[in-house]
Structure formats: structure tokens, C-alpha cells
Enzyme design. Structure first.
Site, PDB file in Angstrom:
ATOM      1  N   GLU A  11       5.642  12.873  87.716  1.00 34.05           N
ATOM      2  CA  GLU A  11       6.366  12.749  86.446  1.00 34.05           C
ATOM      3  C   GLU A  11       6.326  11.310  85.931  1.00 34.05           C
ATOM      4  OE1 GLU A  11       9.974  15.001  86.050  1.00 34.05           O
ATOM      5  OE2 GLU A  11      10.965  13.293  85.096  1.00 34.05           O
ATOM      6  N   PHE A 211      21.266   5.941  88.474  1.00 30.05           N
ATOM      7  CA  PHE A 211      20.667   7.253  88.148  1.00 30.05           C
ATOM      8  C   PHE A 211      21.413   8.368  88.866  1.00 30.05           C
ATOM      9  CE2 PHE A 211      16.193   5.269  87.671  1.00 30.05           C
ATOM     10  CZ  PHE A 211      16.335   5.184  86.306  1.00 30.05           C
TER      11      PHE A 211
HETATM   12  P1  FAD Z   1      20.700  24.038  81.321  1.00 27.83           P
HETATM   13  O1  FAD Z   1      19.902  24.905  82.211  1.00 27.83           O
HETATM   14  O2  FAD Z   1      20.991  24.512  79.950  1.00 27.83           O
HETATM   15  O3  FAD Z   1      22.084  23.739  82.107  1.00 27.83           O
HETATM   16  C1  FAD Z   1      22.977  22.729  81.657  1.00 27.83           C
HETATM   17  C2  FAD Z   1      24.404  23.062  82.075  1.00 27.83           C
HETATM   18  O4  FAD Z   1      24.894  24.173  81.324  1.00 27.83           O
HETATM   19  C3  FAD Z   1      24.570  23.470  83.543  1.00 27.83           C
HETATM   20  O5  FAD Z   1      25.819  23.012  83.976  1.00 27.83           O
HETATM   21  C4  FAD Z   1      24.543  24.991  83.506  1.00 27.83           C
HETATM   22  O6  FAD Z   1      25.265  25.566  84.592  1.00 27.83           O
HETATM   23  C5  FAD Z   1      25.184  25.286  82.166  1.00 27.83           C
HETATM   24  N1  FAD Z   1      24.575  26.441  81.489  1.00 27.83           N
HETATM   25  C6  FAD Z   1      23.252  26.747  81.438  1.00 27.83           C
HETATM   26  N2  FAD Z   1      23.037  27.834  80.686  1.00 27.83           N
HETATM   27  C7  FAD Z   1      24.229  28.242  80.251  1.00 27.83           C
HETATM   28  C8  FAD Z   1      24.651  29.296  79.415  1.00 27.83           C
HETATM   29  N3  FAD Z   1      23.778  30.149  78.878  1.00 27.83           N
HETATM   30  N4  FAD Z   1      25.986  29.420  79.150  1.00 27.83           N
HETATM   31  C9  FAD Z   1      26.889  28.537  79.672  1.00 27.83           C
HETATM   32  N5  FAD Z   1      26.537  27.512  80.478  1.00 27.83           N
HETATM   33  C10 FAD Z   1      25.220  27.354  80.756  1.00 27.83           C
HETATM   34  N6  FAD Z   1      16.382  15.366  80.297  1.00 27.83           N
HETATM   35  C11 FAD Z   1      15.795  14.957  79.149  1.00 27.83           C
HETATM   36  O7  FAD Z   1      16.490  14.642  78.180  1.00 27.83           O
HETATM   37  N7  FAD Z   1      14.439  14.852  79.050  1.00 27.83           N
HETATM   38  C12 FAD Z   1      13.613  15.217  80.054  1.00 27.83           C
HETATM   39  O8  FAD Z   1      12.402  15.134  79.931  1.00 27.83           O
HETATM   40  C13 FAD Z   1      14.199  15.687  81.275  1.00 27.83           C
HETATM   41  N8  FAD Z   1      13.436  16.098  82.306  1.00 27.83           N
HETATM   42  C14 FAD Z   1      14.025  16.633  83.424  1.00 27.83           C
HETATM   43  C15 FAD Z   1      13.212  17.169  84.435  1.00 27.83           C
HETATM   44  C16 FAD Z   1      13.773  17.741  85.567  1.00 27.83           C
HETATM   45  C17 FAD Z   1      12.873  18.331  86.613  1.00 27.83           C
HETATM   46  C18 FAD Z   1      15.190  17.769  85.712  1.00 27.83           C
HETATM   47  C19 FAD Z   1      15.804  18.353  86.953  1.00 27.83           C
HETATM   48  C20 FAD Z   1      15.985  17.244  84.722  1.00 27.83           C
HETATM   49  C21 FAD Z   1      15.429  16.700  83.560  1.00 27.83           C
HETATM   50  N9  FAD Z   1      16.211  16.203  82.509  1.00 27.83           N
HETATM   51  C22 FAD Z   1      15.623  15.743  81.357  1.00 27.83           C
HETATM   52  C23 FAD Z   1      17.670  16.187  82.620  1.00 27.83           C
HETATM   53  C24 FAD Z   1      18.287  17.460  82.020  1.00 27.83           C
HETATM   54  O9  FAD Z   1      18.023  17.527  80.640  1.00 27.83           O
HETATM   55  C25 FAD Z   1      19.795  17.390  82.262  1.00 27.83           C
HETATM   56  O10 FAD Z   1      20.061  17.580  83.624  1.00 27.83           O
HETATM   57  C26 FAD Z   1      20.630  18.317  81.400  1.00 27.83           C
HETATM   58  O11 FAD Z   1      22.007  17.959  81.575  1.00 27.83           O
HETATM   59  C27 FAD Z   1      20.514  19.784  81.754  1.00 27.83           C
HETATM   60  O12 FAD Z   1      19.301  20.299  81.393  1.00 27.83           O
HETATM   61  P2  FAD Z   1      18.900  21.807  81.877  1.00 27.83           P
HETATM   62  O13 FAD Z   1      17.628  22.121  81.248  1.00 27.83           O
HETATM   63  O14 FAD Z   1      19.032  21.926  83.332  1.00 27.83           O
HETATM   64  O15 FAD Z   1      20.106  22.601  81.161  1.00 27.83           O
END
Ligand code: FAD
Length: 289
Positions: A11, A211
Site C-alpha cells: 500500500e 496512528f
Molecule cells: P464501514 O465498513 O462503513 O464501517 C465503519 C463503521 O460503521 C464501523 O464501526 C462499522 O461497524 C459501522 N457500520 C458499517 N456499516 C454499517 C451500517 N450499514 N449501519 C450501521 N453501522 C455500520 N481511509 C481513507 O480515508 N482512505 C483510504 O484509502 C483508506 N484505506 C484503508 C485501507 C484499509 C485496508 C483499512 C483497514 C482502512 C483504510 N482507511 C482508509 C480507513 C477507513 O476509511 C476507516 O477505518 C473508516 O473509519 C472506516 O471505513 P470502512 O470502509 O471500514 O467503513
């Protein structure tokens, strides 16, 4: 766990300066010699890095290397997201990392955009682009910091899988048991996509603490104390960090982890040190190579 061919990936973040661009290019060149499955490039929520993410992805592709752009949906409209996905589809990009992202602190509820969670982005990708993209999503063995509890976080992870995610990359962690417990809990819920551990090399103690506090990754007390004790001695921090993270990776692979995704922070050396300790050149050799 799974017996598929492990996937190794790296990454990157999109640099803002010419110096940063030069470093990213050197890093990709050095790491690409290890024949990773792909390089992923992060994307700032609300499109804050859009042009730099595009520039990094375009350059990687111009080198004939597979790029997997991240796309975070928070703060964007459905049309903006579809426009970006269409750009990637037109370029022949076949893998994206679909995320929610985080709003900057202080942003109002109106800033959320059209999609509230990553499962909605995965569903949008599948609805409009079918199987054009292999869709990666994020997973949290130590729980997402905003989740109500472990079970509801798992339910939400399953929503992404049910919406069509092909595989997942985890937040980084330093406790292999947390990964094993997470994978077992997924299996109990019939989640059977590959869940690739995200690996954060250790190079700088204060950055790591910052972080980790922000993303909810735990640094075990013994490790935190030992790293802290080195003060400004970066060589000792790197030496211990490399040994600890090599041990973690080795254990994860023995447990059957379906690959490793390295958070390189745009530096080749820390990841290469771990890679070489693990002898991954041999593991990652193409059949017949
Ligand atoms: P989600 O899967 O939407 O989850 C977020 C929160 O909401 C969780 O607490 C979950 O339990 C809850 N939730 C999920 N779906 C629902 C629903 N339908 N109803 C109610 N609650 C729900 N961030 C960036 O800005 N840019 C990046 O490029 C980036 N790359 C990343 C790559 C990896 C591999 C990882 C692990 C993280 C990355 N992040 C990045 C950070 C990420 O955006 C944050 O952790 C963010 O807070 C959550 O993203 P998510 O896609 O996991 O969200």
C-alpha cells in the site's frame, strides 16, 4: 483457513510534493522486483486526494504494474463516485479497495454525502459495474474504533461481504491471536472471503503511537515499553520492529493467512527487510518461474 495461493500486496499513499513523488517511484520500483499481486493507493475522504491518487495510479499503470485504487465514499455524491469508477474501468483497472473513509473532525452531518457506509459503496459498484472490479474491503480484527461492540462490527463486515466484496484487508495489528479469533468469528457467520492481514512495519515510535491511537490498533504494552525505551535510537527501534513484525508475519502465514498486505508508508526498506527475513521471494515465485 484457506488453501488458496497467498496474495502479497503493497500500500502507498499519494504524495503531495515532487520529492514525495520521486520517493514513491523509487519505492514502487524497489518493491515491484518482489512481484506483488498489486500496489494499492489510498484516497482521502471527500476526494481530498483525488488528483494525487489519480497521478500515482496512472504512473504505476504506465509502468505496466497492477494498481488497486482505494475509494472512500464519505463526503461524496453517488455521481462523483460513479465518475471515478468509470475512469478506472475505462483504464482497465480491475481491482478497487472500497471504503467509507473518515470525515475531518468538526464536519457536520450534512457532509456525509450520499453513501453512509462502505457496504453501500460495494453495492453501488456491483449494481453499476457488475464484475468489472475485484472489490476489497476493510476488516478490523481489533474492532473498528466507532463500532458499538465486536458482534455488531462483524454484522457490519458481513454486510460488505453480502453486498459483493471479494476479499478483505485488515487494519494492522500486532497480536496474531486477534486475527485468528476474528477469522474464526467470520467462519461462524459463514463469511468465507480471503481476509488478508494488513502489516505495519515499525520504524518510528511516535508516529506509530499516533496512528494506532487514531485507528484503534493496539500496541502491546511490552512492545510499546521496549520501543519507548529506545528514545531517539531509530536503529534499535527499526531492529526490534523488524524482528517483531517478521515473527508476526511468520505466525500469520503458518496459521494459513491468505497473503500479507504491507502498509509501506512509501518506504521500501522496512518492508523489504521483513520480506527477506520471511523468504517470501520463494513463497511468491510464480508457478514454473
Ligand atoms: P464501514 O465498513 O462503513 O464501517 C465503519 C463503521 O460503521 C464501523 O464501526 C462499522 O461497524 C459501522 N457500520 C458499517 N456499516 C454499517 C451500517 N450499514 N449501519 C450501521 N453501522 C455500520 N481511509 C481513507 O480515508 N482512505 C483510504 O484509502 C483508506 N484505506 C484503508 C485501507 C484499509 C485496508 C483499512 C483497514 C482502512 C483504510 N482507511 C482508509 C480507513 C477507513 O476509511 C476507516 O477505518 C473508516 O473509519 C472506516 O471505513 P470502512 O470502509 O471500514 O467503513
Amino acid at each position: 483457513m484457506t488453501d488458496i495461493q497467498p496474495t502479497f500486496s503493497f500500500e502507498l499513499f499519494p504524495p503531495k510534493t515532487d520529492k514525495g513523488v520521486a520517493r514513491l517511484r523509487e519505492t514502487v520500483t524497489a518493491l515491484n522486483a518482489r512481484r506483488p499481486a498489486f500496489f494499492s493507493v489510498t484516497y482521502g475522504a471527500g476526494g481530498s486526494t483525488q488528483s494525487t491518487t489519480f497521478a500515482a495510479v496512472d504512473w504505476i499503470r504506465e509502468q505496466g504494474i497492477a494498481a488497486a485504487p482505494h475509494l472512500s465514499c464519505i463526503g461524496s455524491t453517488r455521481d462523483e463516485l460513479l465518475g471515478i469508477l468509470q475512469r478506472y474501468a475505462d483504464q482497465g483497472i480491475d481491482r478497487v479497495v472500497a471504503l467509507r473513509g473518515d470525515l475531518p473532525s468538526g464536519a457536520g452531518a450534512g457532509a456525509i454525502g450520499d453513501l453512509g457506509h462502505a457496504n453501500e459503496l460495494v453495492a453501488l459498484i456491483r449494481e453499476r459495474f457488475g464484475d468489472t472490479f475485484h472489490v476489497e474491503v476493510a476488516a478490523y480484527p481489533e474492532m473498528h474504533p466507532q463500532a458499538r461492540n465486536f458482534d455488531s462490527d462483524l454484522d457490519n463486515f458481513k454486510r460488505k461481504v453480502d453486498a459483493g466484496a471479494d476479499s478483505a484487508i485488515t487494519q494492522y495489528f500486532y497480536n496474531a491471536d486477534a486475527y485468528a479469533a476474528f477469522v474464526d468469528a467470520c467462519a461462524d457467520r459463514a463469511i468465507d472471503i480471503p481476509i488478508v492481514p494488513g502489516i505495519m512495519p515499525i520504524t518510528n515510535f511516535s508516529n506509530l503511537v499516533r496512528f494506532s491511537d487514531a485507528c484503534g490498533a493496539e500496541i502491546p504494552r511490552w512492545l510499546r515499553k521496549r520501543l519507548e525505551g529506545f528514545g531517539d535510537d531509530t536503529a534499535s527501534i527499526a531492529a526490534l520492529g523488524t524482528a517483531v513484525v517478521t515473527g508476526l508475519c511468520s505466525r500469520l502465514l503458518e496459521m494459513g493467512a491468505p497473503g500479507l498486505h504491507f502498509y509501506t508508508m512509501n518506504q521500501a526498506a522496512p518492508t523489504l527487510a521483513i520480506w527477506d527475513n520471511l523468504g517470501l521471494d520463494a513463497v511468491n515465485a510464480l508457478p514454473g518461474a
